[in-house]
Design a protein around this motif. Structure first.
Motif, PDB file in Angstrom:
ATOM      1  N   ALA A 158       0.835  -1.210   0.000  1.00  0.00           N
ATOM      2  CA  ALA A 158       0.000   0.000   0.000  1.00  0.00           C
ATOM      3  C   ALA A 158       0.867   1.256   0.000  1.00  0.00           C
ATOM      4  O   ALA A 158       0.573   2.234  -0.694  1.00  0.00           O
ATOM      5  N   VAL A 159       1.951   1.240   0.773  1.00  0.00           N
ATOM      6  CA  VAL A 159       2.868   2.388   0.802  1.00  0.00           C
ATOM      7  C   VAL A 159       3.554   2.550  -0.551  1.00  0.00           C
ATOM      8  O   VAL A 159       3.718   3.665  -1.056  1.00  0.00           O
ATOM      9  N   ALA A 160       3.957   1.435  -1.164  1.00  0.00           N
ATOM     10  CA  ALA A 160       4.615   1.509  -2.473  1.00  0.00           C
ATOM     11  C   ALA A 160       3.685   2.077  -3.538  1.00  0.00           C
ATOM     12  O   ALA A 160       4.138   2.746  -4.477  1.00  0.00           O
ATOM     13  N   ALA A 161       2.376   1.839  -3.402  1.00  0.00           N
ATOM     14  CA  ALA A 161       1.414   2.306  -4.403  1.00  0.00           C
ATOM     15  C   ALA A 161       0.922   3.727  -4.141  1.00  0.00           C
ATOM     16  O   ALA A 161       0.212   4.298  -4.966  1.00  0.00           O
ATOM     17  N   ALA A 162       1.278   4.317  -2.990  1.00  0.00           N
ATOM     18  CA  ALA A 162       0.785   5.653  -2.640  1.00  0.00           C
ATOM     19  C   ALA A 162       1.341   6.697  -3.603  1.00  0.00           C
ATOM     20  O   ALA A 162       2.512   6.656  -3.995  1.00  0.00           O
ATOM     21  N   LYS A 163       0.505   7.651  -3.980  1.00  0.00           N
ATOM     22  CA  LYS A 163       0.915   8.731  -4.872  1.00  0.00           C
ATOM     23  C   LYS A 163       1.593   9.863  -4.106  1.00  0.00           C
ATOM     24  O   LYS A 163       2.347  10.644  -4.686  1.00  0.00           O
ATOM     25  N   THR A 164       1.310   9.964  -2.804  1.00  0.00           N
ATOM     26  CA  THR A 164       1.926  10.989  -1.972  1.00  0.00           C
ATOM     27  C   THR A 164       3.211  10.440  -1.359  1.00  0.00           C
ATOM     28  O   THR A 164       3.228   9.287  -0.933  1.00  0.00           O
ATOM     29  N   PRO A 165       4.294  11.217  -1.308  1.00  0.00           N
ATOM     30  CA  PRO A 165       5.526  10.730  -0.670  1.00  0.00           C
ATOM     31  C   PRO A 165       5.270  10.305   0.777  1.00  0.00           C
ATOM     32  O   PRO A 165       4.560  10.990   1.521  1.00  0.00           O
ATOM     33  N   VAL A 166       5.853   9.169   1.150  1.00  0.00           N
ATOM     34  CA  VAL A 166       5.657   8.601   2.489  1.00  0.00           C
ATOM     35  C   VAL A 166       7.004   8.545   3.194  1.00  0.00           C
ATOM     36  O   VAL A 166       7.999   8.099   2.631  1.00  0.00           O
ATOM     37  N   VAL A 167       7.009   8.993   4.469  1.00  0.00           N
ATOM     38  CA  VAL A 167       8.204   8.949   5.311  1.00  0.00           C
ATOM     39  C   VAL A 167       7.978   7.927   6.407  1.00  0.00           C
ATOM     40  O   VAL A 167       6.961   7.966   7.106  1.00  0.00           O
ATOM     41  N   SER A 168       8.912   6.996   6.544  1.00  0.00           N
ATOM     42  CA  SER A 168       8.847   5.996   7.603  1.00  0.00           C
ATOM     43  C   SER A 168       9.669   6.489   8.782  1.00  0.00           C
ATOM     44  O   SER A 168      10.870   6.742   8.647  1.00  0.00           O
ATOM     45  N   ALA A 169       9.026   6.621   9.950  1.00  0.00           N
ATOM     46  CA  ALA A 169       9.709   7.090  11.163  1.00  0.00           C
ATOM     47  C   ALA A 169       9.341   6.164  12.315  1.00  0.00           C
ATOM     48  O   ALA A 169       8.677   6.558  13.274  1.00  0.00           O
ATOM     49  N   ILE A 170       9.782   4.907  12.210  1.00  0.00           N
ATOM     50  CA  ILE A 170       9.431   3.902  13.213  1.00  0.00           C
ATOM     51  C   ILE A 170      10.362   3.975  14.406  1.00  0.00           C
ATOM     52  O   ILE A 170      10.005   3.602  15.521  1.00  0.00           O
ATOM     53  N   GLY A 171      11.578   4.457  14.219  1.00  0.00           N
ATOM     54  CA  GLY A 171      12.465   4.645  15.357  1.00  0.00           C
ATOM     55  C   GLY A 171      13.043   3.362  15.896  1.00  0.00           C
ATOM     56  O   GLY A 171      13.087   3.150  17.104  1.00  0.00           O
ATOM     57  N   HIS A 172      13.465   2.468  15.003  1.00  0.00           N
ATOM     58  CA  HIS A 172      14.037   1.193  15.437  1.00  0.00           C
ATOM     59  C   HIS A 172      15.233   0.912  14.531  1.00  0.00           C
ATOM     60  O   HIS A 172      15.071   0.499  13.389  1.00  0.00           O
ATOM     61  N   GLU A 173      16.432   1.159  15.045  1.00  0.00           N
ATOM     62  CA  GLU A 173      17.621   1.016  14.222  1.00  0.00           C
ATOM     63  C   GLU A 173      17.926  -0.445  13.905  1.00  0.00           C
ATOM     64  O   GLU A 173      18.184  -0.810  12.771  1.00  0.00           O
ATOM     65  N   ALA A 174      17.901  -1.314  14.936  1.00  0.00           N
ATOM     66  CA  ALA A 174      18.199  -2.732  14.717  1.00  0.00           C
ATOM     67  C   ALA A 174      16.955  -3.451  14.223  1.00  0.00           C
ATOM     68  O   ALA A 174      15.837  -3.187  14.697  1.00  0.00           O
ATOM     69  N   ASP A 175      17.135  -4.367  13.269  1.00  0.00           N
ATOM     70  CA  ASP A 175      16.028  -5.160  12.742  1.00  0.00           C
ATOM     71  C   ASP A 175      14.886  -4.259  12.288  1.00  0.00           C
ATOM     72  O   ASP A 175      13.727  -4.439  12.674  1.00  0.00           O
ATOM     73  N   ARG A 176      15.228  -3.266  11.495  1.00  0.00           N
ATOM     74  CA  ARG A 176      14.217  -2.285  11.100  1.00  0.00           C
ATOM     75  C   ARG A 176      13.140  -2.940  10.247  1.00  0.00           C
ATOM     76  O   ARG A 176      13.413  -3.875   9.479  1.00  0.00           O
ATOM     77  N   PRO A 177      11.916  -2.429  10.302  1.00  0.00           N
ATOM     78  CA  PRO A 177      10.809  -3.028   9.548  1.00  0.00           C
ATOM     79  C   PRO A 177      10.973  -2.801   8.045  1.00  0.00           C
ATOM     80  O   PRO A 177      11.697  -1.908   7.595  1.00  0.00           O
ATOM     81  N   ILE A 178      10.250  -3.603   7.274  1.00  0.00           N
ATOM     82  CA  ILE A 178      10.343  -3.517   5.811  1.00  0.00           C
ATOM     83  C   ILE A 178       9.772  -2.195   5.306  1.00  0.00           C
ATOM     84  O   ILE A 178      10.137  -1.733   4.214  1.00  0.00           O
ATOM     85  N   LEU A 179       8.912  -1.572   6.089  1.00  0.00           N
ATOM     86  CA  LEU A 179       8.358  -0.276   5.693  1.00  0.00           C
ATOM     87  C   LEU A 179       9.471   0.729   5.403  1.00  0.00           C
ATOM     88  O   LEU A 179       9.346   1.564   4.503  1.00  0.00           O
ATOM     89  N   ASP A 180      10.596   0.654   6.143  1.00  0.00           N
ATOM     90  CA  ASP A 180      11.710   1.573   5.919  1.00  0.00           C
ATOM     91  C   ASP A 180      12.270   1.444   4.512  1.00  0.00           C
ATOM     92  O   ASP A 180      12.737   2.420   3.919  1.00  0.00           O
ATOM     93  N   ASP A 181      12.256   0.212   3.966  1.00  0.00           N
ATOM     94  CA  ASP A 181      12.857  -0.014   2.654  1.00  0.00           C
ATOM     95  C   ASP A 181      11.985   0.488   1.511  1.00  0.00           C
ATOM     96  O   ASP A 181      12.496   0.899   0.469  1.00  0.00           O
ATOM     97  N   VAL A 182      10.676   0.454   1.680  1.00  0.00           N
ATOM     98  CA  VAL A 182       9.787   0.826   0.578  1.00  0.00           C
ATOM     99  C   VAL A 182       9.362   2.287   0.651  1.00  0.00           C
ATOM    100  O   VAL A 182       8.920   2.852  -0.344  1.00  0.00           O
ATOM    101  N   ALA A 183       9.501   2.908   1.843  1.00  0.00           N
ATOM    102  CA  ALA A 183       9.098   4.314   1.980  1.00  0.00           C
ATOM    103  C   ALA A 183       9.992   5.200   1.123  1.00  0.00           C
ATOM    104  O   ALA A 183      11.132   4.861   0.790  1.00  0.00           O
ATOM    105  N   ASP A 184       9.482   6.375   0.758  1.00  0.00           N
ATOM    106  CA  ASP A 184      10.257   7.309  -0.051  1.00  0.00           C
ATOM    107  C   ASP A 184      11.410   7.922   0.745  1.00  0.00           C
ATOM    108  O   ASP A 184      12.401   8.349   0.159  1.00  0.00           O
ATOM    109  N   LEU A 185      11.274   7.969   2.067  1.00  0.00           N
ATOM    110  CA  LEU A 185      12.354   8.451   2.922  1.00  0.00           C
ATOM    111  C   LEU A 185      12.276   7.723   4.250  1.00  0.00           C
ATOM    112  O   LEU A 185      11.196   7.566   4.816  1.00  0.00           O
TER     113      LEU A 185
END
Length: 424
Positions: free
Chosen positions: A238-265
């Motif tokens: 869903a994030v990859a298909a979004a037309k608006t830029p998405v920033v992932s700010a989960i705040g977890h350096e180790a074992d970061r979620p996959i959302l960090d990889d697909v987000a625009d920033l």
């Protein structure tokens, strides 16, 4: 194939043949449901244990899906319990090998487990890594797909937990940096079974609004199990298909979620997201001041340089005494004029001399010049010039043309010219 109608008074064979006048007894439907359900093969399923009631060696559990609000009862009989390595506990994430079972007396559907294993941290990481590689191979992490963030967003969509520190950090730091920034906040669950569905719903709503320039999905870190919703394949797509830029700010350096990889920033923390999404007003004002100073220096330097160039040009002789160039050209014109006049005079003199010489030659060769020397031209009466004495026999009337006037005479004697004689 058309179904046969049941005989009068006979029980219908299929559910489609039942009618108000010929219904099935409840036990028939229950027995048919039980036979149909229990024909299903065993399957491995994954979920989280909400309840764990162990009595007389048997375990009566309630297992819930990890992403949606679905749950089913699971029974583990004592014979299976004795083979398990770990005792089922509430809150544990497990995988179980189950077969559906239908209890006739209460019409209750349950699952009978023949094996159950806890899902460890290593298993979760391995599963996430497989999903990450699959999405990478699909191209969802391609940098070319990343959308650039706006330089100055007018309105920011924020998806985070209710009254969370992440929400406070993002709004506080963004407002400190740019007081005019606006937020559209959507509070959702950020862990548990409802997190994926609620975050996706908020994302769809904010993405559909044209006034939202960027969307921040924020959470203040947590254990790996708590962050699993942000590695959900459904949410990631869903994030990859979004037309608006998405920033992932989960705040977890180790074992970061996959959302960090697909987000625009990817921002390391919610505070970092606020700093990277909006510019700092004080810094921008300083940059404007510096830019104006550089511009003023550049203009001043340009004016000074051009003034010096003008002074240098004006100091050159050709500009100090511009008439010098005109005077030189005037002298050239005068010199060329004198040379032209001299050439014309010389040509006229030579032409005059040539004409006089030609005139003298013409005059020297003219018949009049010959007559002036004492010669005469003898002509017959018809005007024929006499060149031979034989042309005018004795008695012939002739005319003599002298230098001045004409004479008439009659030939009284002729004397033919002797051979070789040149005298008349």
């Amino acid at each position: 194939m058309q179904q046969e109608e049941p005989e009068a008074g006979a029980q219908p064979l299929t559910a489609a043949q039942t009618t108000p006048e010929s219904p099935w007894p409840l036990r028939v439907l229950s027995e048919k449901l039980k036979a149909h359900i229990e024909r299903a093969p065993e399957a491995w399923i994954e979920g989280q244990l909400l309840e764990a009631n162990i009595r007389n060696g048997h375990a009566y559990l309630t297992m819930r899906d990890v992403d949606v609000e679905y749950s089913l009862p699971v029974n583990i009989w004592a014979s299976v319990m004795r083979t398990l390595d770990a005792r089922p506990e509430v809150g544990a994430r497990v995988v179980a090998k189950v077969r559906p079972s239908f209890y006739l007396k209460t019409g209750r559907l349950s699952l009978n487990a023949t094996d159950m294993r806890p899902v460890g941290l290593g298993d979760l990481l391995a599963r996430l890594e497989r999903l990450r590689r699959a999405l990478f191979d699909e191209g969802l992490f391609d940098p070319a797909l990343k959308q650039p963030l706006p330089v100055l967003p007018g309105c920011i969509g924020l998806i985070t937990g209710r009254d969370s520190d992440a929400q406070k950090d993002v709004i506080k730091n963004a407002t400190l940096r740019w007081p005019a920034v606006r937020f559209e906040v959507r509070n959702t669950a950020v862990q548990g079974v409802n997190a994926v569905a609620e975050v996706m719903a908020a994302l769809r709503e904010l993405d559909a609004r044209p006034d939202i320039d960027v969307i921040i999905i924020a959470r203040g870190g947590g254990a790996l199990e708590d962050l699993l919703p942000f590695s959900s394949e459904e949410l990631v797509r869903a994030v990859a298909a979004a037309k608006t830029p998405v920033v992932s700010a989960i705040g977890h350096e180790a074992d970061r979620p996959i959302l960090d990889d697909v987000a625009d920033l990817r921002a390391s923390t919610p505070t970092d997201a606020a700093k990277r999404v909006v510019p700092d007003l004080a810094e921008e004002q300083d940059r404007i001041v510096q830019a104006r100073e550089r511009l003023a220096r550049a203009v001043s330097h340009f004016v000074t340089r051009e003034t010096q160039n003008l002074a240098s040009l004006r100091g050159r002789p050709v500009l100090l005494y511009p008439e010098t160039m005109i005077q030189a050209r005037r002298e050239d014109v005068s010199r060329y004029l004198d040379r032209s006049l001299a050439a014309m005079r010389s040509a006229l003199v030579r032409g005059t001399d040539a004409i006089a010489h030609l005139r003298a030659q013409v005059r020297a060769l003219s018949p009049q010049q010959t007559l002036d020397r004492g010669y005469a031209v003898i002509q017959l009466d018809d005007g024929t010039v006499v060149r031979d004495a034989g042309q005018a026999p004795v008695g012939t009337g002739i005319g003599l043309r002298v230098a001045r006037g004409r004479l008439r005479a009659t030939v009284t004697d002729t004397e033919p010219a002797t051979e070789g004689s040149t005298q008349p």
